[in-house]
Scaffold this active site. Structure first.
Site, PDB file in Angstrom:
ATOM      1  N   LYS A 157      57.321 -15.157  64.584  1.00  0.00           N
ATOM      2  CA  LYS A 157      56.187 -14.882  64.863  1.00  0.00           C
ATOM      3  C   LYS A 157      55.327 -16.111  63.595  1.00  0.00           C
ATOM      4  O   LYS A 157      54.998 -14.529  62.876  1.00  0.00           O
ATOM      5  CB  LYS A 157      55.153 -13.949  65.597  1.00  0.00           C
ATOM      6  N   GLY A 163      48.140 -19.073  70.249  1.00  0.00           N
ATOM      7  CA  GLY A 163      48.190 -20.691  71.053  1.00  0.00           C
ATOM      8  C   GLY A 163      49.321 -21.086  71.295  1.00  0.00           C
ATOM      9  O   GLY A 163      50.000 -21.914  71.587  1.00  0.00           O
ATOM     10  N   GLY A 164      50.186 -20.178  70.792  1.00  0.00           N
ATOM     11  CA  GLY A 164      51.896 -20.337  71.018  1.00  0.00           C
ATOM     12  C   GLY A 164      52.381 -20.912  69.989  1.00  0.00           C
ATOM     13  O   GLY A 164      54.198 -21.204  70.237  1.00  0.00           O
ATOM     14  N   GLU A 286      48.441  -8.914  70.687  1.00  0.00           N
ATOM     15  CA  GLU A 286      47.113  -9.913  69.821  1.00  0.00           C
ATOM     16  C   GLU A 286      46.390  -9.015  69.907  1.00  0.00           C
ATOM     17  O   GLU A 286      45.888  -9.246  71.603  1.00  0.00           O
ATOM     18  CB  GLU A 286      47.620 -10.764  69.225  1.00  0.00           C
ATOM     19  N   ARG A 290      37.454 -13.657  69.752  1.00  0.00           N
ATOM     20  CA  ARG A 290      36.453 -15.026  70.021  1.00  0.00           C
ATOM     21  C   ARG A 290      36.210 -15.017  71.843  1.00  0.00           C
ATOM     22  O   ARG A 290      37.293 -14.291  72.841  1.00  0.00           O
ATOM     23  CB  ARG A 290      37.160 -16.110  69.714  1.00  0.00           C
ATOM     24  N   VAL A 293      39.385 -19.286  76.856  1.00  0.00           N
ATOM     25  CA  VAL A 293      39.460 -20.625  77.568  1.00  0.00           C
ATOM     26  C   VAL A 293      39.240 -19.633  79.118  1.00  0.00           C
ATOM     27  O   VAL A 293      38.384 -20.340  79.754  1.00  0.00           O
ATOM     28  CB  VAL A 293      40.532 -21.124  77.642  1.00  0.00           C
ATOM     29  N   ARG A 336      43.828 -24.688  84.597  1.00  0.00           N
ATOM     30  CA  ARG A 336      43.105 -25.819  83.440  1.00  0.00           C
ATOM     31  C   ARG A 336      43.859 -27.384  84.008  1.00  0.00           C
ATOM     32  O   ARG A 336      45.410 -27.561  83.840  1.00  0.00           O
ATOM     33  CB  ARG A 336      43.841 -25.089  81.833  1.00  0.00           C
TER      34      ARG A 336
END
Length: 448
Positions: A157, A163-164, A286, A290, A293, A336
């Site tokens: 990672k 975001g992948g 993680e 912020r 979405v 989404r």
């Protein structure tokens, strides 16, 4: 309270911030690229400033132009939304140096939590479990040694990732050398930082996250948790709140999230992401420093405005709620709606929206920046909007979401709506059997 803020973002999140700011009596300035000249945020903000051409690194990631726009328009604060500059501690620090308030955590908190390696260390200090893994790996030899100790399969990672992006599953020793170089290149491309960490790869797990809000003085509350397990390419598609976890496990994870955020005197909105294996063990993954979405589902079950809370905290008004003041009620689901073709591996389908009709009715919310005749730029993410529903329980919320999806019509690009209708009918989804590999393994009839 601020008189004017600048929104350093685009799309639906820019419009979302504009709406709350207007309700608070705050003037707004939105920056935009030439590709977004006719977007709703630009049309609805009190002021707008073009900061560059379509390429993100020349516009939405252009720090000098964004700061110049804030200074030129007299904005006292900057709301970064999500993505772009939202988790950039250097940007937050430059705002502070120019006398502009960054609506978010301090640069110090972002640096401490922004890297996955740093987040793992803080979790360990807070007695929050983490997936077996490493800090930053120096080279391939270090990765080979770590993989031998952890046991294959492992997950590489990007330490600065999200975001992948910058993730690669490694199943054998032979795959590691090539995979390490590829993951480094992707991490450097997306995050300008090639640093990698390694974790044990769990073949099947749930993704649950805790929404927190802190005042920067050690007072932190949670606003419930969200299940974000239904994903494609490690990126979320459907989110809901609350999760269907047993109550004792829910409370344990919520407490862990608050404990970790308190450890760094966190300020503003943040999300702590956890993964859970089939045995019910949970691990911190993680922290996103912020607004997310999917913050909408937390708002729907709490009747709170998280963006308003962000602004109030940044303005020095503190966190006005105690944990007992947060009352969570009912169930919310968010889909989404992306301009993508699910039948072709979610290939982006940018282009003009010829006509659009979004659902309405009781318990339905739509967050979108699009309209009939709007052209989706190919330069950014493919999000058309978010369809969110609320009802008194999960079963009723699923039925309401299906109704809202069937009522929504978007003519022009392919969208993910047909896939979501199928998921709402899926027996695994209905009973809450959701994992991150749901699309591959559970879009079939259940076993007898």
């Amino acid at each position: 309270m601020f008189k004017k803020i600048l929104i350093a973002n685009r799309g639906e999140i820019a419009l979302r911030v504009i709406r709350t700011a207007r309700e608070m009596g705050i003037k707004t300035v939105v920056v935009y690229s030439t590709a977004d000249e006719k977007s709703l945020p630009v049309l609805l903000a009190d002021e707008s400033v073009c900061v560059g051409p379509p390429a993100s690194n020349q516009s939405y990631l252009n720090i000098p132009n964004i700061l110049s726009a804030a200074l030129m328009t007299g904005a006292e604060a900057i709301h970064p939304g999500y993505g772009f500059m939202a988790e950039n501690p250097d940007f937050a620090e430059m705002c502070r140096e120019h006398g502009i308030v960054f609506i978010g955590p301090t640069p110090e908190s972002m640096r401490a939590l922004g890297s996955k390696a740093g987040g793992r260390d803080i979790a360990a200090q807070s007695s929050v479990p983490v997936v077996p893994g490493t800090g930053v790996l120096e080279d391939t030899d270090a990765a080979l040694l770590a993989a031998k100790q952890i046991g294959y399969p492992v997950l590489l990672k990007a330490s600065a990732g999200g975001g992948g992006r910058g993730q690669k599953v490694i199943r054998t020793q032979d795959e590691l050398a090539k995979g390490f170089a590829q993951a480094q290149e992707e991490a450097k491309l997306y995050f300008s930082d090639p640093a990698l960490i390694m974790e044990k790869f769990l073949e099947e797990f749930r993704h649950v996250e805790v929404q927190v809000m802190g005042d920067g003085q050690g007072h932190v509350i949670h606003i419930g948790e969200r299940d974000c397990s239904i994903q494609r390419r490690n990126q979320k598609l459907i989110e809901e709140a609350p999760s269907t976890l047993p109550e004792s496990l829910r409370q344990e994870i919520l407490s862990a999230g608050v404990r970790l955020a308190k450890h760094v005197n966190y300020a503003g909105a943040g999300t702590l992401e956890f993964i859970l294996d089939r045995e019910g063990n949970y691990y911190f993954m993680e922290m996103n420093t912020r607004i997310q979405v999917e913050h909408c589902v937390s708002e729907m079950i709490s009747n709170l405005d998280l963006v308003r809370m962000q602004i109030e905290i940044a303005a020095g008004e503190g966190l006005k709620l105690q944990q007992e003041d947060v009352v969570l009620r009912g169930h919310a689901i968010e889909c989404r709606i992306n301009a993508e073709d699910p039948d072709k591996d979610f290939r982006p389908a940018a282009g003009k929206i010829d006509d659009v009709h979004f659902a309405g009715g009781p318990g339905v919310r739509v967050d979108t920046h699009t309209y009939s005749g709007y052209s989706i730029p190919p330069h950014y993410d493919s999000l058309i909007g978010k369809l969110i529903v609320w009802h008194e329980n999960r079963d009723k919320a699923i039925h309401r979401m299906k109704r809202a999806l069937e009522e929504t019509v978007i003519q022009g690009p392919k969208t993910t709506i047909p896939l979501y209708i199928k998921i709402m009918d899926n027996p695994f989804y209905k009973r809450g059997a959701v994992m991150t590999n749901f699309l591959k393994t559970r879009m079939v009839a259940p076993e007898a």
